[in-house]
Motif scaffolding. Structure first.
Motif, PDB file in Angstrom:
ATOM      1  N   PRO A  85      13.511  54.541 -59.881  1.00 49.25           N
ATOM      2  CA  PRO A  85      14.610  54.712 -60.847  1.00 49.25           C
ATOM      3  C   PRO A  85      14.186  55.547 -62.046  1.00 49.25           C
ATOM      4  O   PRO A  85      13.098  55.369 -62.596  1.00 49.25           O
ATOM      5  N   GLY A  86      15.045  56.493 -62.424  1.00 50.49           N
ATOM      6  CA  GLY A  86      14.791  57.299 -63.612  1.00 50.49           C
ATOM      7  C   GLY A  86      13.832  58.445 -63.425  1.00 50.49           C
ATOM      8  O   GLY A  86      13.511  59.145 -64.385  1.00 50.49           O
ATOM      9  N   ILE A  87      13.360  58.685 -62.195  1.00 51.21           N
ATOM     10  CA  ILE A  87      12.390  59.750 -61.940  1.00 51.21           C
ATOM     11  C   ILE A  87      13.077  60.893 -61.189  1.00 51.21           C
ATOM     12  O   ILE A  87      13.532  60.718 -60.060  1.00 51.21           O
ATOM     13  N   GLY A  88      13.151  62.061 -61.825  1.00 52.50           N
ATOM     14  CA  GLY A  88      13.775  63.225 -61.214  1.00 52.50           C
ATOM     15  C   GLY A  88      12.758  64.134 -60.562  1.00 52.50           C
ATOM     16  O   GLY A  88      11.550  63.850 -60.538  1.00 52.50           O
ATOM     17  N   ASP A  89      13.240  65.254 -60.051  1.00 52.36           N
ATOM     18  CA  ASP A  89      12.378  66.189 -59.320  1.00 52.36           C
ATOM     19  C   ASP A  89      11.226  66.706 -60.182  1.00 52.36           C
ATOM     20  O   ASP A  89      10.081  66.780 -59.722  1.00 52.36           O
ATOM     21  N   TYR A  90      11.531  67.092 -61.425  1.00 57.22           N
ATOM     22  CA  TYR A  90      10.479  67.632 -62.286  1.00 57.22           C
ATOM     23  C   TYR A  90       9.388  66.590 -62.544  1.00 57.22           C
ATOM     24  O   TYR A  90       8.191  66.852 -62.378  1.00 57.22           O
ATOM     25  N   THR A  91       9.789  65.401 -62.983  1.00 57.91           N
ATOM     26  CA  THR A  91       8.809  64.363 -63.338  1.00 57.91           C
ATOM     27  C   THR A  91       7.968  63.976 -62.129  1.00 57.91           C
ATOM     28  O   THR A  91       6.740  63.822 -62.229  1.00 57.91           O
ATOM     29  N   ALA A  92       8.596  63.841 -60.973  1.00 62.10           N
ATOM     30  CA  ALA A  92       7.858  63.486 -59.762  1.00 62.10           C
ATOM     31  C   ALA A  92       6.825  64.557 -59.425  1.00 62.10           C
ATOM     32  O   ALA A  92       5.670  64.253 -59.104  1.00 62.10           O
ATOM     33  N   ALA A  93       7.233  65.813 -59.507  1.00 62.80           N
ATOM     34  CA  ALA A  93       6.299  66.906 -59.199  1.00 62.80           C
ATOM     35  C   ALA A  93       5.163  66.966 -60.207  1.00 62.80           C
ATOM     36  O   ALA A  93       4.004  67.217 -59.842  1.00 62.80           O
ATOM     37  N   ALA A  94       5.469  66.737 -61.483  1.00 63.88           N
ATOM     38  CA  ALA A  94       4.444  66.786 -62.523  1.00 63.88           C
ATOM     39  C   ALA A  94       3.389  65.701 -62.309  1.00 63.88           C
ATOM     40  O   ALA A  94       2.184  65.962 -62.400  1.00 63.88           O
ATOM     41  N   VAL A  95       3.823  64.483 -62.042  1.00 65.45           N
ATOM     42  CA  VAL A  95       2.874  63.386 -61.822  1.00 65.45           C
ATOM     43  C   VAL A  95       2.056  63.643 -60.562  1.00 65.45           C
ATOM     44  O   VAL A  95       0.827  63.455 -60.552  1.00 65.45           O
ATOM     45  N   ALA A  96       2.718  64.082 -59.501  1.00 66.21           N
ATOM     46  CA  ALA A  96       2.006  64.356 -58.253  1.00 66.21           C
ATOM     47  C   ALA A  96       0.953  65.442 -58.444  1.00 66.21           C
ATOM     48  O   ALA A  96      -0.172  65.330 -57.949  1.00 66.21           O
ATOM     49  N   SER A  97       1.307  66.497 -59.183  1.00 66.65           N
ATOM     50  CA  SER A  97       0.387  67.617 -59.380  1.00 66.65           C
ATOM     51  C   SER A  97      -0.713  67.294 -60.380  1.00 66.65           C
ATOM     52  O   SER A  97      -1.896  67.538 -60.124  1.00 66.65           O
ATOM     53  N   PHE A  98      -0.343  66.738 -61.525  1.00 64.53           N
ATOM     54  CA  PHE A  98      -1.301  66.550 -62.615  1.00 64.53           C
ATOM     55  C   PHE A  98      -2.199  65.339 -62.433  1.00 64.53           C
ATOM     56  O   PHE A  98      -3.288  65.297 -63.005  1.00 64.53           O
ATOM     57  N   ALA A  99      -1.743  64.337 -61.655  1.00 65.85           N
ATOM     58  CA  ALA A  99      -2.486  63.082 -61.628  1.00 65.85           C
ATOM     59  C   ALA A  99      -2.807  62.546 -60.239  1.00 65.85           C
ATOM     60  O   ALA A  99      -3.611  61.637 -60.117  1.00 65.85           O
ATOM     61  N   GLN A 100      -2.178  63.095 -59.198  1.00 63.92           N
ATOM     62  CA  GLN A 100      -2.357  62.499 -57.871  1.00 63.92           C
ATOM     63  C   GLN A 100      -2.980  63.438 -56.848  1.00 63.92           C
ATOM     64  O   GLN A 100      -3.074  63.101 -55.675  1.00 63.92           O
TER      65      GLN A 100
END
Length: 303
Positions: free
Chosen positions: A116-131
């Protein structure tokens, strides 16, 4: 269209020397910490986020910790960051992570965007920067840089089109670590150099590849959207109501109306909206308090 190596090498060299020391970029920051920073930074300048982020992460370092807080506590901690619905979305996200993922943030864009509350940009940012995932991150800064370099336009379109996403994804380096540097580097370039107004083209590592610069920077300074005034806006009045409750706890409707500075009709409309959104609730004694209560009032009356 320039190939990825044409842009990556100068960008990576520039980023290595100009990367800001933001707290969520420190070694050891969890994916959860990066997610919190991304939610806090939405529509809020990064400079205003650093200290609240540190305080928040000290208090709620994991999704489990935040999931166990109540909504009033979360809203008070959000303070003056603005757009407090973001705090409730983050709270709901934490509860979902604890309930459905054992307290561990799921990995990858597809899994993250399902929260909930996680859009395409935020998901991509977390995946790229932290995962450690290869993901195409497209925020406003990145889209502005690439639109200028590729299309000779001062500003990107209002929304990401399928065509734009496909073109921008082709620029993303194949190697995962390079893709992270690319995403962070272009974002940093847009924030510090290729700014919406007053861009510093003479300091840009991509200047020799930039179609917009070569075209004479057409459209610079032209407004594409009408500016919205904060003074006297519904957002300002809502902020006054929430600030009163953060600082003084529960309050009567009359106290909140006085603090809002709004006429009765407007105040009632905004208070009703805040109740419906779960940002505030009515206590058994009839006072108003922060957070969602056990029930919501359908109608609010001014004093």
């Amino acid at each position: 269209m320039p190939s990825s190596p044409d842009l990556y090498s100068p960008l990576a060299a520039w980023f290595a020397n100009h990367r800001r020391a933001l707290p969520w970029r420190e070694e050891g920051t969890s994916a959860w910490g990066v997610l919190v920073s991304e939610i806090m930074s939405q529509q809020t300048p990064v400079a205003r986020v650093a200290e609240p982020w540190r305080t928040w992460m000290k208090r709620w370092p994991t999704p489990q910790a935040l999931a166990r807080a109540d909504s009033a506590e979360v809203l008070r901690a959000w303070g003056s960051l603005g757009y407090p619905r973001r705090a409730l979305r983050l709270h709901e996200c934490a509860r979902t992570v604890e309930r459905e993922h054992g307290g561990e943030l799921p990995v990858g864009v597809e899994a993250l965007v399902a929260l909930p509350g996680i859009g395409d940009y935020t998901a991509a940012a977390v995946a790229s920067f932290a995962q450690g995932q290869r993901a195409c991150v497209l925020d406003t800064n990145i889209r502005r840089v690439l639109t200028r370099v590729l299309d000779a336009k001062a500003a990107p379109s209002a929304h990401v089109t399928k065509r734009d996403r496909a073109r921008f994804e082709k620029l993303l380096p194949v190697e995962v670590e390079h893709s992270r540097i690319w995403n962070e580097g272009v974002m940093e370039l847009g924030a510090l150099v290729c700014r919406a107004r007053n861009p510093m083209c003479e300091a840009c590592p991509l200047s020799e590849h930039c179609a917009w610069l070569q075209a004479g920077r057409p459209g610079l300074g032209e407004r594409t959207t009408r500016p919205q005034s904060y003074e006297g806006s519904d957002r300002q009045i809502r902020g006054r109501i929430l600030k009163t409750l953060r600082e003084g706890g529960a309050a009567t409707v009359g106290t909140l109306e006085n603090a809002s500075g709004a006429d009765s009709e407007r105040f009632v409309r905004l208070l009703t909206d805040l109740l419906a959104e779960g940002l505030i609730s009515r206590t058994a004694s009839g006072e108003i308090t922060l957070g969602a209560g056990t029930h919501k009032e359908e109608h609010v009356h001014a004093r």
